[in-house]
Design an enzyme around this catalytic site. Structure first.
Site, PDB file in Angstrom:
ATOM      1  N   GLU A 165      52.551  78.702   7.855  1.00 21.88           N
ATOM      2  CA  GLU A 165      53.587  78.110   7.004  1.00 21.88           C
ATOM      3  C   GLU A 165      54.153  79.102   5.997  1.00 21.88           C
ATOM      4  O   GLU A 165      55.253  78.922   5.504  1.00 21.88           O
ATOM      5  CB  GLU A 165      53.009  76.908   6.254  1.00 21.88           C
ATOM      6  CG  GLU A 165      52.647  75.777   7.185  1.00 21.88           C
ATOM      7  CD  GLU A 165      51.876  74.684   6.470  1.00 21.88           C
ATOM      8  OE1 GLU A 165      51.930  73.562   6.968  1.00 21.88           O
ATOM      9  OE2 GLU A 165      51.225  74.944   5.444  1.00 21.88           O
ATOM     10  N   ASP A 220      53.079  64.989  13.005  1.00 21.65           N
ATOM     11  CA  ASP A 220      52.356  64.032  13.852  1.00 21.65           C
ATOM     12  C   ASP A 220      52.480  62.665  13.205  1.00 21.65           C
ATOM     13  O   ASP A 220      53.001  62.535  12.105  1.00 21.65           O
ATOM     14  CB  ASP A 220      50.874  64.463  13.944  1.00 21.65           C
ATOM     15  CG  ASP A 220      50.227  64.552  12.557  1.00 21.65           C
ATOM     16  OD1 ASP A 220      49.727  63.536  12.078  1.00 21.65           O
ATOM     17  OD2 ASP A 220      50.274  65.640  11.923  1.00 21.65           O
TER      18      ASP A 220
HETATM   19  N1  SAH Z   1      44.020  72.696  12.776  1.00 23.63           N
HETATM   20  C1  SAH Z   1      44.190  73.337  11.503  1.00 23.63           C
HETATM   21  C2  SAH Z   1      43.769  72.395  10.409  1.00 23.63           C
HETATM   22  C3  SAH Z   1      44.875  71.546  10.006  1.00 23.63           C
HETATM   23  S1  SAH Z   1      44.478  70.426   8.746  1.00 23.63           S
HETATM   24  C4  SAH Z   1      43.399  74.600  11.457  1.00 23.63           C
HETATM   25  O1  SAH Z   1      42.504  74.737  12.244  1.00 23.63           O
HETATM   26  O2  SAH Z   1      43.707  75.462  10.620  1.00 23.63           O
HETATM   27  C5  SAH Z   1      46.051  69.680   8.562  1.00 23.63           C
HETATM   28  C6  SAH Z   1      46.992  70.342   7.584  1.00 23.63           C
HETATM   29  O3  SAH Z   1      48.285  69.793   7.762  1.00 23.63           O
HETATM   30  C7  SAH Z   1      46.619  70.057   6.146  1.00 23.63           C
HETATM   31  O4  SAH Z   1      46.964  71.148   5.346  1.00 23.63           O
HETATM   32  C8  SAH Z   1      47.416  68.778   5.808  1.00 23.63           C
HETATM   33  O5  SAH Z   1      47.987  68.851   4.520  1.00 23.63           O
HETATM   34  C9  SAH Z   1      48.522  68.687   6.871  1.00 23.63           C
HETATM   35  N2  SAH Z   1      48.513  67.496   7.751  1.00 23.63           N
HETATM   36  C10 SAH Z   1      49.338  67.374   8.825  1.00 23.63           C
HETATM   37  N3  SAH Z   1      49.101  66.226   9.482  1.00 23.63           N
HETATM   38  C11 SAH Z   1      48.111  65.580   8.819  1.00 23.63           C
HETATM   39  C12 SAH Z   1      47.404  64.350   9.047  1.00 23.63           C
HETATM   40  N4  SAH Z   1      47.678  63.572  10.091  1.00 23.63           N
HETATM   41  N5  SAH Z   1      46.416  64.011   8.170  1.00 23.63           N
HETATM   42  C13 SAH Z   1      46.134  64.803   7.114  1.00 23.63           C
HETATM   43  N6  SAH Z   1      46.749  65.992   6.874  1.00 23.63           N
HETATM   44  C14 SAH Z   1      47.736  66.390   7.714  1.00 23.63           C
END
Ligand code: SAH
Length: 254
Positions: free
Chosen positions: A13, A221
């Site tokens: 990002e 999502d």
């Molecule tokens: N797969 C990633 C982790 C992502 S955590 C990795 O391995 O690095 C999700 C990130 O996107 C967080 O920073 C959160 O703020 C945002 N996010 C997007 N969709 C989300 C959801 N359904 N629930 C909670 N956070 C979400």
């Protein structure tokens, strides 16, 4: 000149912001504090500090505090991704928070559920002027998704008419990835548009220090059983590019 903090949770990002800072005439300098890299420099002639805060509320609060205390920022902008909760908040849309709340805060029966103890409130508002400026920048970026993303990403994610939403964003230390959990959140907090993991923590820190703060999240999502499926690809191809297009429109304009 007032210094603006640009915060994101994930590497992808922030990569476009850092690339452009490194190519600006006043090249960016990096300082590592508390395990985080803070990049100070300029974008479109404005003093900025860009930082990757990591994932979750504690990481976000620590980063926000360092930005205020060590880097003397005067405003904070958070860009990233979120799960859509509100009706009609679809993948590829953008949400700008008017207020944020911690959905996993629960000190009941001592305090009402969701209330931040001893603050007398559950919601922390964002700065109206900064959020309006962000919304205006987002509207111009969303009007031409192909210009921000390229035709391939527009086709791959079927992003023909991305919408801009403004309202409540909720945060908690959970990646919400089941329909059961998102249905429960919708029931408990029907006004919530989107769920993520950092915004409300930064909002509380900004409230404590009296600093203006705004949040923009691209919906990656629907916080349901398929939330994880295209997640990283979406961040890379869509969310990070929208963030950059919107920040560019915002910073270049003012
Ligand atoms: N797969 C990633 C982790 C992502 S955590 C990795 O391995 O690095 C999700 C990130 O996107 C967080 O920073 C959160 O703020 C945002 N996010 C997007 N969709 C989300 C959801 N359904 N629930 C909670 N956070 C979400």
């Amino acid at each position: 000149m007032p210094r603006i903090a640009l915060i994101s949770a994930m590497q992808q990002e922030l990569s476009l912001v850092l690339q452009h800072m490194q190519h600006s005439p006043a090249s960016a300098a990096c300082q590592c504090v508390g395990g985080r890299n803070f990049w100070t420099g300029q974008l479109f002639g404005r003093d900025v500090v860009a930082v990757l805060c990591g994932i979750g509320k504690v990481s976000a609060a620590t980063t926000a505090t360092l930005l205020v205390e060590r880097f003397a920022v005067q405003s904070l902008l958070f860009t990233g991704a979120a799960g859509g909760l509100g009706e009609g908040v679809a993948v590829g849309d953008v949400v700008i928070a008017s207020a944020l709340l911690q959905h996993d805060m629960d000190a009941s029966p001592l305090f009402p559920r969701f209330e931040a103890p001893l603050y007398g409130r559950a919601q922390f508002c964002t700065n109206a002027a900064l959020s309006d400026a962000l919304a205006q920048a987002a509207r111009s970026a969303l009007a031409a998704p192909a210009a921000a993303l390229g035709d391939n990403a527009v086709a791959e994610f079927a992003l023909h008419r991305p919408q801009l939403h403004r309202g409540l964003v909720i945060s908690g230390d959970r990646f919400v990835s089941t329909k059961l959990e998102s249905d429960t959140l919708r029931q408990l907090l029907p006004q919530a548009l989107a769920v993520e993991m950092e915004g409300a923590a930064v909002a509380q820190v900004c409230h404590d220090f009296g600093l203006p703060f705004a949040v923009m999240r691209t919906i990656s999502d629907r916080a349901d059983d398929t939330a994880h499926v295209n997640f990283m690809r979406f961040i890379d191809r869509v969310a990070s590019r929208y963030s950059w297009a919107v920040l560019r429109a915002l910073l270049a304009r003012a």
